[in-house]
Design a protein around this motif. Structure first.
Motif, short mmCIF file in Angstrom:
data_model
loop_
_atom_site.label_atom_id
_atom_site.label_comp_id
_atom_site.label_asym_id
_atom_site.label_seq_id
_atom_site.Cartn_x
_atom_site.Cartn_y
_atom_site.Cartn_z
N ARG A 188 14.20 42.83 48.84
CA ARG A 188 13.22 41.75 48.80
C ARG A 188 13.51 40.85 50.00
O ARG A 188 14.56 40.23 50.07
CB ARG A 188 13.36 40.91 47.53
N GLY A 189 12.57 40.80 50.92
CA GLY A 189 12.77 39.95 52.09
C GLY A 189 13.75 40.55 53.07
O GLY A 189 14.27 41.65 52.87
N ARG B 211 6.86 41.28 50.47
CA ARG B 211 7.20 39.86 50.63
C ARG B 211 6.67 39.39 51.97
O ARG B 211 7.01 39.96 53.00
CB ARG B 211 8.72 39.66 50.57
N TYR C 279 1.16 40.24 42.22
CA TYR C 279 1.81 39.45 43.26
C TYR C 279 1.90 37.99 42.83
O TYR C 279 1.02 37.50 42.12
CB TYR C 279 1.02 39.52 44.58
N LEU D 222 4.21 31.82 50.44
CA LEU D 222 4.93 33.05 50.12
C LEU D 222 4.11 33.94 49.19
O LEU D 222 3.61 33.47 48.16
CB LEU D 222 6.26 32.68 49.44
N GLU E 40 4.67 37.47 47.16
CA GLU E 40 5.73 38.41 46.78
C GLU E 40 5.28 39.32 45.66
O GLU E 40 4.68 38.84 44.68
CB GLU E 40 6.93 37.62 46.23
#
Ligand SMILES: [Ca+2]
Ligand SMILES: [Ca+2]
Length: 325
Positions: free
Chosen positions: A70-71, A175, A244, A321, A323
């Motif tokens: 993630r990221g 992300r 999301y 953001l 995600e």
């Protein structure tokens, strides 16, 4: 007698034939006696005799051989457990290979003929794999991790021993972050609720611990025509049916009335309630979720303040953001 020689204080001799050493008893002794590695060409046979003694390189963060990403900040550790034959000064190679989106192979080299350190010898090898490097691979990519090292043999460059490889599946969560620290809108655009360039500017938030100056977007509502879509972006890389989270950090800029009133929308549907910003000292996170109905989604930061609000309705926007949940 081989067994007798092995248990003697002098250990294995260089003049022994590799075939003589290829027996279960000796294999066992070799794995626990690092001195043996110094005993020359025998090591070539060791390669075949004791593969079970070679540990696979591992990514401890992975669960059931799935490495979740993630990221792209920071790194994950790739480790090779302490092994009796690992010695400081030997060369090591540690590589992570997988296919890129276009089908070409890509290798991230964590060690490239690099001498092992004292710490590698004592505690095992551990090297950081940057998440931004992992991010180059697509979701569900199969990653192969390989470690190789040379082993000394009678003061000459020994053979390169390749440890058993490990395989991981990359589970990459979507992300997308826009932090405005580069003083651009990134892929976001001004909406009709910010018709004049003087409405939206970039406001410094000071210098962060990494030494870099941080910025946010400031809506000073210069025109007083700041109702409706302030920032919007058409995302085109989502996955249909996937959920999301969309969030934004907002803060009232001063105490002039009216208060800012903001919400988030996805494909013209509100995914948060309307947040009234009352405290100029507190960042508020607007957050909601949506399910993508195709690869596309139109995401919006929406202003609900109808008063012209030339004096007030001023606020900061940061950290947009999106995600995968
Ligand atoms: Ca920022
Ligand atoms: Ca204003």
């Amino acid at each position: 007698m081989i067994n007798k020689q092995l248990t003697s204080k002098s250990g294995i001799k260089c003049d022994q034939k590799p075939a003589q050493l290829n027996s279960p008893e000796i294999t066992k002794v070799m794995t626990i006696r690092s001195t043996v590695t110094r005993v020359c060409e025998v090591i070539t046979d060791l390669h075949f005799s004791v593969p079970v003694a070679l540990s696979r390189p591992e990514v401890p963060e992975a669960v059931d051989d799935v490495l979740t990403l993630r990221g792209d900040e920071g790194s994950v550790a790739v480790v090779v457990k302490k092994w009796d034959f690992l010695k400081a000064g030997q060369s090591g190679w540690l590589e992570v290979t997988g296919l890129l989106e276009d089908g070409t192979a890509h290798t991230v080299k964590l060690m490239e003929g690099e001498p092992l350190t004292d710490s590698d010898e004592k505690e095992g090898v551990s090297r950081p794999l940057l998440r931004k490097e992992l991010n180059k691979f697509p979701n569900k990519a199969e990653l192969t991790v390989v470690f190789r090292t040379t082993v000394d043999a009678c003061c000459e460059d020994g053979p390169v021993i390749t440890f058993p490889e490990s395989k991981y599946t990359l589970r990459k969560y979507y992300r997308d972050l826009t932090d405005f620290n580069d003083r651009t809108f990134g892929r976001w655009e001004r909406g009709p609720g910010a018709p004049d360039p003087r409405d939206l500017t970039f406001e410094s938030l000071g210098v962060a611990s990494d030494g870099n100056e941080q910025y946010s977007v400031k809506n000073f509502t210069h025109t007083g025509k700041n109702l409706g879509v302030i920032l919007h972006r058409e995302f085109d890389d989502l996955e249909s049916g996937t959920t999301y989270a969309f969030s934004a950090r907002v803060r009232r800029y001063n105490t002039s009335d009216p208060t800012p009133k903001l919400s988030l929308k996805a494909d013209n549907v509100a995914i948060t309630s309307i947040e009234v910003l009352t405290d100029p000292n507190t960042w508020v996170t607007l957050a909601g979720t949506f399910v993508a109905s195709s690869n596309f989604a139109l995401l919006v930061l929406h202003s609900h303040e109808r008063d012209p609000g030339i004096a007030g309705n001023d606020y900061l926007i940061d950290y947009l953001l999106v995600e995968e949940v």
